[in-house]
Design an enzyme around this catalytic site. Sequence first.
Site, PDB file in Angstrom:
ATOM      1  N   SER A 406      -5.963   2.529   9.890  1.00  0.00           N
ATOM      2  CA  SER A 406      -4.796   2.556   9.001  1.00  0.00           C
ATOM      3  C   SER A 406      -3.575   1.887   9.613  1.00  0.00           C
ATOM      4  CB  SER A 406      -4.479   3.983   8.569  1.00  0.00           C
ATOM      5  OG  SER A 406      -4.622   4.877   9.608  1.00  0.00           O
ATOM      6  N   HIS A 427      -9.095  -0.377   4.080  1.00  0.00           N
ATOM      7  CA  HIS A 427      -8.345   0.855   4.333  1.00  0.00           C
ATOM      8  C   HIS A 427      -8.395   1.763   3.111  1.00  0.00           C
ATOM      9  CE1 HIS A 427      -4.272   2.965   5.132  1.00  0.00           C
ATOM     10  NE2 HIS A 427      -5.279   3.674   5.572  1.00  0.00           N
ATOM     11  N   GLU A 439      -6.736  -0.803   0.441  1.00  0.00           N
ATOM     12  CA  GLU A 439      -6.026  -1.956   1.010  1.00  0.00           C
ATOM     13  C   GLU A 439      -7.071  -2.844   1.676  1.00  0.00           C
ATOM     14  OE1 GLU A 439      -1.523  -1.146   2.485  1.00  0.00           O
ATOM     15  OE2 GLU A 439      -3.037   0.040   3.495  1.00  0.00           O
ATOM     16  N   ASN A 477       1.369   2.287   4.607  1.00  0.00           N
ATOM     17  CA  ASN A 477       1.832   3.185   5.669  1.00  0.00           C
ATOM     18  C   ASN A 477       3.072   2.635   6.381  1.00  0.00           C
ATOM     19  OD1 ASN A 477       0.017   5.153   5.133  1.00  0.00           O
ATOM     20  ND2 ASN A 477      -1.436   4.589   6.746  1.00  0.00           N
TER      21      ASN A 477
END
Length: 697
Positions: A406, A427, A439, A477
């Site tokens: 991540s 991801h 992702e 993130n």
Amino acid sequence: MSQVIGYEKVGDIAVLSANNPPVNALGAEVRQGLLAGIERAEADGVRAVLIYGEGRTYFAGADIREFGKPPQDPWLPALCDRIEASPLLVVSSLHGTALGGGLEVALSCHFRIAPPLTKVGLPEVNLGIIPGAGGTQRLPRVAGVEAALDMITTGRHVQASEALQMGVLDKVQDGDPREIGLAFVRDLLDTGAPRRPVCEMAKPTPIDFDATYDAVLKKGRGQLSPAIAVRAVQASCEAHDFAAGQARERELFTELMASDQRKGLIHAFFAERAVSKLPELQGIKPRELHQIGVVGGGTMGAGIATSALLAGLSVVLLEMSVDAAKAAKDRIAANLAGAVKRGKLSPDAQVEILENRITLSTDYDALSGVDLVIEAVFEDMEIKKQVFAKLDATCKSGAVLATNTSYLDLNEIAASTGRPSDVIGLHFFSPAHVMKLLEIVVADHTAPEVIATGFALGKRLGKVSVRAGVCDGFIGNRILNAYRTCADHMVLDGASPFQIDAALTGFGFAMGPFAVSDLAGLDIGWAARKRKRASGLDPRARDSFYADKLCEAGNFGQKTGKGYYVYEQGNRNRRPNPEIMPLIEAERAAKGISPREFTDEEIVRRYMIAMVNEAAKVVGEGIARRPLDVDITLLYGYGFPRYWGGPLKWADLQGLSNVLDDIRRWSGEDPYYWQPAPLLEKLATEGRCFDDLNKAS
Ligand code: T1G
């Protein structure tokens, strides 16, 4: 002669066929064609008219691309009234998805038939509006108020069999829409069936509309259109006559059409379709996928494996020991049981998957035949590199090697193999078999067909896939880290975590950031803070330590029963943890901060602008290709309220120069944190908005 509405005389029936691919949307030309067709039929000596759609569907609704543009005659509501008023018997034969204005056209016909796989619905509320061509007046007359409210306030698609029971369809029959339609019309003519205009039916029986309005408004978490739809349906019972009810519908419709929520929801509709269309992938063929490998069977690995199994793929799951492999299979079995419970999987298919489609192993050789492998082991660069070296040594040539990291540097991982062009980031978001976001992280050397394979896998798994470049945290993130930091700063300066959570759920987020941390586990953020401090924080960055104290005492959020909140009987009955404020107050005192009051409005604005500023950096650096890629990431992975369209659509609606002014003002307090994104400055100065970049792409 209309290009999009065909006209043909079959005996004493005029047949109007729509031909406006891909979904027979009711654009101006289609409406003109339908009107001309009805008028021609009336002058043509026929007794009845049949309307149906060529291609994959009957009309799937108004043409959404016309929203916000000057209206063109004939208006859909006027067209519907004209169809209904025809002295001829008018019948529609539906198929595919008869939605929105499409269903409204059908309801203005005198009879309706469809094959069993047809779905009907009034999904307008999902676009921030309500049905605007008589749907809120005709459907309650046909199906009753409760059934109509259920359909209109949820926007759900209803299967033909249910629509038949509701009275929305008069007949369900297998076959070609034109053929079953013609046979049905002949039957009606033979039996002398009279015209049956819905507008002449009795007013429906009212219910307690105020109570329903309140309940629907509450359920919408700030979304207005479903609640407004209740008021429109109310008018079908209470307005003086059909025309007065329609006028009320029009008034409410027009109000919503001008709203920011409508703009946000339409943006979301087109953005989620544009997100997987990448110019670089035009004409690139993805590699074939039959069997995939998953390395690591923890929560994430088991979720990824479940997702693949539910999509019909076979999975080889690799674990470190026989016991760990067994535990992974138990996790998958529990996920599948959940899918059965939610009606997403049949019990037979569950047995078939568990018996035939999972291979467990502790030996890398088991992965030698897989077409794609996803590594989901502990988030540590050295461990990942070891895994990739082994994958490089065992996987067949042409296999895609993916990591679920991540935030780690994908280029470094790729460089640990002899085939960096086959390496990609996939991801997933936890729980991976439920969350829709994927992702797709592209490293410097990832081959285009490997990217295309990532998107093909995402589609097969039913995910919304977003292309991201390599940076710490990728799109989602990285932005989360920035706005979460803003929330931490506001806590230091005087807001409480509980006020912040409440302000943000008031804005429409599914959860506030502190409740989210409790859910994810406070140990995760703690580990990240320790790692960042160890690698040397910039001395200008503000840091806070009170949450560490919670963790040091073994409180990791929901899983230990205590975090920012105390969870005595699950999440529903949580209450603020009384130990939090003293910890925060001690830290403020130690830092010499005198706390100040924050309004909920200021909390939301700072939090949102922190998100927008980082998002603009992510787009400016090319980590996200377009603003819409960020919007979709936040909508599908971070509980962002869909009716705002995403953070960058929200920013456009605020005006970028207003957003920039706020950042400049706040940078007076904290110049390190509030550094305006160059892209935001550029667009604001040029008087442009983020959506201009979407349109140009
Ligand atoms: N208008 C314009 N374009 C549309 C469209 C529409 N209504 N619906 C779909 N498209 C385009 C879409 O952008 C895509 O384009 C292509 O068609 C295929 O769609 C007065 C005001 C019908 C179930 O809300 O739910 O009627 O990307 O990829 O998965 O009350 O599209 O290929 O260029 O989604 O098979 C109400 C919206 C309108 C239906 C098909 N109707 N559409 O799904 O294909 S408001 C809706 C859908 C209204 C009246 C009011 C789905 C679908 P491109 P797709 P799909």
